[in-house]
Design a protein around this motif. Structure first.
Motif, mmCIF file in Angstrom:
data_model
loop_
_atom_site.group_PDB
_atom_site.id
_atom_site.type_symbol
_atom_site.label_atom_id
_atom_site.label_comp_id
_atom_site.label_asym_id
_atom_site.label_seq_id
_atom_site.Cartn_x
_atom_site.Cartn_y
_atom_site.Cartn_z
ATOM 1 N N SER A 1 41.757 28.648 30.776
ATOM 2 C CA SER A 1 40.644 29.555 31.380
ATOM 3 C C SER A 1 40.995 29.547 33.202
ATOM 4 O O SER A 1 41.206 28.992 33.531
ATOM 5 C CB SER A 1 39.718 29.181 31.653
ATOM 6 N N LEU A 2 41.432 31.245 33.339
ATOM 7 C CA LEU A 2 42.089 31.466 34.762
ATOM 8 C C LEU A 2 41.316 31.501 35.865
ATOM 9 O O LEU A 2 41.402 30.669 36.316
ATOM 10 C CB LEU A 2 42.259 33.141 34.820
ATOM 11 N N GLU A 3 39.849 31.749 35.599
ATOM 12 C CA GLU A 3 38.579 31.511 36.353
ATOM 13 C C GLU A 3 38.894 30.438 37.041
ATOM 14 O O GLU A 3 37.838 29.825 37.678
ATOM 15 C CB GLU A 3 37.776 32.373 35.801
ATOM 16 N N GLU A 4 39.156 29.140 36.333
ATOM 17 C CA GLU A 4 38.348 27.612 35.877
ATOM 18 C C GLU A 4 39.256 27.168 36.910
ATOM 19 O O GLU A 4 38.897 26.617 37.757
ATOM 20 C CB GLU A 4 37.665 27.122 34.862
ATOM 21 N N ILE A 5 40.355 27.242 36.576
ATOM 22 C CA ILE A 5 41.912 26.562 37.219
ATOM 23 C C ILE A 5 41.282 27.175 38.700
ATOM 24 O O ILE A 5 41.374 26.138 39.461
ATOM 25 C CB ILE A 5 43.004 26.893 36.407
ATOM 26 N N VAL A 6 40.949 28.367 38.607
ATOM 27 C CA VAL A 6 41.578 28.869 40.485
ATOM 28 C C VAL A 6 40.819 28.592 41.123
ATOM 29 O O VAL A 6 40.747 28.311 41.574
ATOM 30 C CB VAL A 6 41.373 30.305 40.177
ATOM 31 N N MET A 7 38.920 28.540 40.490
ATOM 32 C CA MET A 7 37.812 28.265 40.762
ATOM 33 C C MET A 7 37.916 26.908 41.276
ATOM 34 O O MET A 7 37.493 26.119 42.513
ATOM 35 C CB MET A 7 36.589 28.800 40.588
ATOM 36 N N ILE A 8 38.452 25.930 40.168
ATOM 37 C CA ILE A 8 38.483 25.274 40.952
ATOM 38 C C ILE A 8 38.636 24.336 41.964
ATOM 39 O O ILE A 8 39.046 23.825 42.602
ATOM 40 C CB ILE A 8 38.543 23.384 39.464
ATOM 41 N N ILE B 1 45.148 34.100 43.716
ATOM 42 C CA ILE B 1 44.439 35.116 43.810
ATOM 43 C C ILE B 1 43.585 35.695 44.024
ATOM 44 O O ILE B 1 42.163 34.800 45.298
ATOM 45 C CB ILE B 1 44.231 34.548 42.018
ATOM 46 N N ASN B 2 43.243 36.606 44.433
ATOM 47 C CA ASN B 2 41.887 37.499 44.703
ATOM 48 C C ASN B 2 40.891 37.478 44.113
ATOM 49 O O ASN B 2 40.080 38.120 42.876
ATOM 50 C CB ASN B 2 41.956 38.809 44.902
ATOM 51 N N THR B 3 39.850 36.340 44.077
ATOM 52 C CA THR B 3 38.887 35.696 43.885
ATOM 53 C C THR B 3 37.786 37.177 43.551
ATOM 54 O O THR B 3 36.820 36.584 42.802
ATOM 55 C CB THR B 3 38.466 34.363 44.039
ATOM 56 N N ARG B 4 37.609 38.137 44.752
ATOM 57 C CA ARG B 4 36.429 38.532 44.165
ATOM 58 C C ARG B 4 36.703 39.963 43.112
ATOM 59 O O ARG B 4 35.878 40.837 42.454
ATOM 60 C CB ARG B 4 36.232 39.391 45.349
ATOM 61 N N GLU B 5 37.840 39.183 42.838
ATOM 62 C CA GLU B 5 38.421 40.816 41.336
ATOM 63 C C GLU B 5 38.129 39.928 39.538
ATOM 64 O O GLU B 5 38.241 40.292 39.130
ATOM 65 C CB GLU B 5 39.820 41.436 41.165
ATOM 66 N N ILE B 6 37.080 38.566 39.927
ATOM 67 C CA ILE B 6 37.145 37.571 38.974
ATOM 68 C C ILE B 6 36.674 38.105 37.711
ATOM 69 O O ILE B 6 36.407 38.448 36.997
ATOM 70 C CB ILE B 6 37.520 35.982 38.931
#
Length: 526
Positions: A249-256, A270-275
């Protein structure tokens, strides 16, 4: 490239679309690709051009319009690679991603014919040559070539090292080590990456990538283990969708990586505010609902029910939250527009949600918006996402609901009358059923002389309240393949009719677009 930077290779439009029933049309893929660019992923794998005319067209359109590195998948043969190169032609930045099987399981299963060699050793030599030839040929079209060793997770480390070294020597600038079957454990997969760094003498000339599947629920853990051992590109999907149990999952890897900087000295662009917007768009277009307890983007991800938790969060959010909803783009206030809102306000809000519309498209969406706003006092972001999905799907409709009337009651046999537009023709039919929805489906089947197996039927409220938009998602099976349809309306029976017709439209479009190589069994799994 900085040693602590992790490249995000998004394969939602290729591997993600391989989720059963999650087929996307060209317009939907294009919208998602634009949103992925807004999310600021490094590479978008747009599709597998050789597999069908629709896949080729989707890759070409994305290559033409989206400002990002655009990748296309190709097996290790000239026909596939040429199709990928042709589809990518308009892209200022392009990557050909070619792959070959390397595990004994795959070599003996997929290359069992004697023409590839009589013994396993002979077959391995054939695969090695195919890999070298594929990378060499791909290199004639672009300097950016990625090579994947399919089922690397179960491949002998000696042979895997030999293939990877040869691919880099032939010109591969990225080498992908996929855990194709989701078989490996984190320590095992990390060790494999570490061993490759030791054994492959030219490994410093290429970026190590990983592509992990989630069959044992370890795709994200395996990806992180690979990063700790030298991988600098992660292949992942929005919401973790993909073949079988899905991908990392992209969002999990990025936020970890974002949250645990104390232990993981790595970062992404990554622009996390667009997740959140991206997650919602992918879910709406694929019809794959995000489970409530899904990390980062699930409905319960930032919900607190127990009194102790609520009290703690109210006093200090960090008591029970390790990140804020705003950090992933979850808005505080989702109420946006009403019946008195104008076109400009609607267009601005759609752009904020990640959608791009021209004047003609805006008028169509606005008409649908006004119709909805007349039924509801408040229109929410999720309502707008549903409207956009509905409008985009209408572009390729073969069957369209023109009229629906249903009689049902406690002492009545449910009866439905439908009128369906098929091109310039109008077909009207009626039928009875066990309930109003069954009657509607029966009348549609009678009108179109079609019979399909209904695999699943889901109903959900898009937003809160008695006036909420209802979304119906159906999955049908026909011709050995599953197709997902979705329909929205404040009337759940109408939404059911639309969803069934949408699934039938998906089926007709699929069988209309014959694969370019009918005689071959196309493998899209890496």
């Amino acid at each position: 490239m900085e040693p602590t930077r992790i490249l995000i290779f998004d394969t939602t439009l290729r591997d993600g679309e391989q989720s059963p029933g999650a087929s996307l049309n060209v317009h939907e893929k294009l919208e998602i690709a634009h949103q992925l660019a807004k999310l600021n992923v490094d590479i978008i794998e747009a599709g597998f051009p050789i597999s069908s005319p629709a896949q080729f067209e989707a890759v070409r359109r994305i290559a033409e319009e989206v400002n990002c590195i655009i990748a296309a998948l190709a097996r290790a043969n000239e026909k596939d690679i040429k199709a990928a190169a042709d589809a990518l032609l308009p892209a200022p930045r392009k990557r050909i991603h070619t792959f070959a099987s390397t595990s004994d399981y795959h070599i003996l299963g997929k290359f069992g014919h004697e023409k590839y060699g009589r013994s396993l050793e002979e077959k391995r030599k054939t695969i090695l040559k195919m890999s070298i030839d594929a990378v060499t040929y791909a290199k004639t079209f672009t300097d950016d070539v990625e090579f994947s060793a399919e089922d690397a997770g179960r491949t002998d480390i000696g042979y895997l090292s030999e293939v990877i070294e040869a691919a880099i020597e032939a010109g591969a600038t990225t080498v992908n080590i996929p855990d194709t079957t989701g078989y490996t454990l984190p320590f095992e997969f990390g060790n494999k990456i570490a061993e490759l760094k030791k054994r492959v003498k030219n490994i410093d000339k290429a970026i190590i990538s990983v592509h992990c599947h989630n069959d044992l629920g370890l795709a994200v853990a395996n990806s992180l283990s690979a990063i700790l051992n030298g991988a600098r590109q992660v292949e992942c999907t929005i919401n973790g969708i993909g073949e079988r149990a899905g991908n990392a999952s992209l969002e999990e890897i990025v936020m970890i990586l974002n949250v645990r900087k104390d232990l993981l000295n790595y970062y992404t662009n990554i622009n996390t505010r667009e997740i959140y917007n991206t997650s919602k768009m992918v879910s709406a277009f694929t019809g794959l609902l995000v489970q409530r307890n899904k990390a980062i983007v699930g409905e319960n991800a930032f919900a607190h029910e127990s009194g102790i938790h609520q009290d703690g969060v109210l006093k200090n959010r960090e008591t029970y939250e390790i990140m804020t909803p705003e950090s992933v783009g979850i808005p505080k206030n989702k109420i946006v527009l009403g019946r008195h809102s104008g076109r400009h306000g609607l267009k601005v809000r759609l752009q904020e949600l990640g959608y791009t519309v021209n004047d003609e498209e805006l008028q169509k969406v606005y008409d649908a918006f006004i119709e909805l706003a007349d039924k509801k006092k408040e229109v929410f972001d999720d309502d707008l996402r549903m409207l956009m999905g509905d409008e985009i799907q209408k572009r390729e409709e073969i069957y369209e609901l023109d009229y629906l009337h249903v009689n049902a009651g406690t002492n009545l046999v449910p009866n439905a009358v439908v009128r369906i537009k098929v091109g310039d023709k109008i077909i009207e039919e009626s039928a009875t059923g066990d309930g109003p929805v069954d009657a509607v489906f029966n009348s549609i089947e009678r009108a179109l002389s079609i019979k399909s197996e209904l695999e699943s039927y889901q109903v959900r409220s898009v937003t809160a309240g008695r006036e909420a938009m209802g979304e119906v998602i159906v999955r049908i099976r026909s011709g050995g393949k599953s197709f997902t349809g979705r329909g929205i309306s404040t009337d759940i029976i109408e939404a059911s009719a639309k969803s069934y017709l949408n699934a039938l439209n998906q089926k007709e479009l699929y069988f209309k677009e014959e694969p370019l190589n009918k005689k071959e069994q196309i493998s899209e799994v890496i």
